[in-house]
Design an enzyme around this catalytic site. Structure first.
Site: not given
Length: 319
Positions: A53, A58, A88, A121
């Site tokens: 994931d 990120y 996302k 997200h």
């Protein structure tokens, strides 16, 4: 190597999509250096993880992509198809015309031709100027769910995403989305753990055929935004001692027994493997009953990240 079961996801198409129950998260704050991240992902593949994931926000898509390429070179996997990759759509790009460019940018970062699950997200839009948080009120805007979801559906129709879903969506947002969606969301990623059980929202998702994936299943312990309310629970510790398991394993097993899949993150080799060793035992009815009465408190609110703006306060109240 641990064997992780999979869940079959609902889909409006004939194509059946399965997703490994446990995924490895790649979000870290402060962000891990690329070599550390890649080494951890390769170690996770050796341990038996097949679901990873990530997210544009990120900053780990590129690390994951390089680790996948290295895993193929090393023969740890024979084909990219053995992996399930979730990424996302970031909130700054949550508008119809930016969805396709965004998934294409993620695909370039990941060095992949398709993503297994592409997720919205956050359940609102952020102005493109956001560089730090909290943010000014006018930078948090309502999400135009209909137009953004049409673009998400286009990602699936073009084969860029095998599945599409959402994250942090409330019952009312899901209801709105399902009223017009040609392709319903396969998953809703939510903060969930024994200290934040989300029964009402989980039941709603189940009734609508949307699978729930839990993030922060251990309460995000040892992070800036988490705490020890799960791993430090006396009730969970007592159950763990009786079963010869860790408190983390009991917590993850509890999530699994709710019919929910899991994204958990550890770059520690031993804990990484322990997090997969939850399929050789069950919790008793008495243990489940004890855990159902744990004190409840959400770990992260959008208001704590962005500021107490009306849009986020309203969403926080429903999550």
């Amino acid at each position: 190597m641990a064997k992780v079961p999979s869940v079959t996801l609902s889909s409006s198409s004939d194509e059946i999509q399965t997703m490994p129950i446990i995924g490895m998260g790649t979000s870290s704050y402060p962000r891990a250096d690329p070599e550390t991240a890649k080494a951890a992902i390769l170690e996770a593949i050796r341990a038996g993880y097949r679901h990873f994931d990530t997210a544009f926000a990120y900053g780990s898509e590129q690390d994951l992509g390089e680790a996948i390429a290295e895993a193929l070179r090393l023969g740890l996997i024979n084909s990219r198809d053995e992996l399930f990759i979730t990424t996302k759509l970031w909130a700054s790009f949550a508008e119809k015309d930016l969805v396709l460019p965004s998934i294409k940018a993620s695909l370039r970062n990941l060095q992949l031709e398709y993503i297994d699950m592409y997720i919205i997200h956050w359940p609102f839009k952020l102005g493109k100027e956001v560089k730090s948080m909290p943010v000014e009120r006018d930078l948090v805007q309502p999400l135009d769910i209909k137009s953004v979801w049409e673009a998400m559906e286009e990602c699936k129709k073009l084969g860029l995403a095998r599945g599409i879903g959402v994250s942090n969506f409330t019952c009312s947002m899901l209801e709105e989305l399902l009223s017009f969606a040609e392709i319903p969301p396969a998953v809703n990623q939510l903060e969930m753990n024994p200290a934040w059980q989300l029964k009402k929202l989980r039941d709603f998702c189940k009734a609508k055929g949307t699978h729930v994936t839990a993030y922060s299943p251990l309460g995000a312990a040892k992070t800036k935004w988490g705490d020890n309310r799960v791993l430090g629970s006396d009730v969970i510790e007592e159950i763990a001692l009786a079963k010869g398991k860790t408190t983390a394993q009991i917590s993850l097993r509890w999530v699994y027994e709710q019919g929910v899949s899991i994204v958990t993150k550890s770059y520690n080799k031993e804990r990484m493997r322990q997090n997969l060793e939850i399929f050789d035992f069950c919790l008793t009815e008495e243990e489940l009953e004890k855990m159902s009465h744990l004190p409840q408190r959400k770990g992260v609110t959008f208001a704590s990240l962005l500021g107490p703006h009306d849009i986020v306060l309203e969403i926080d109240a429903e999550l």
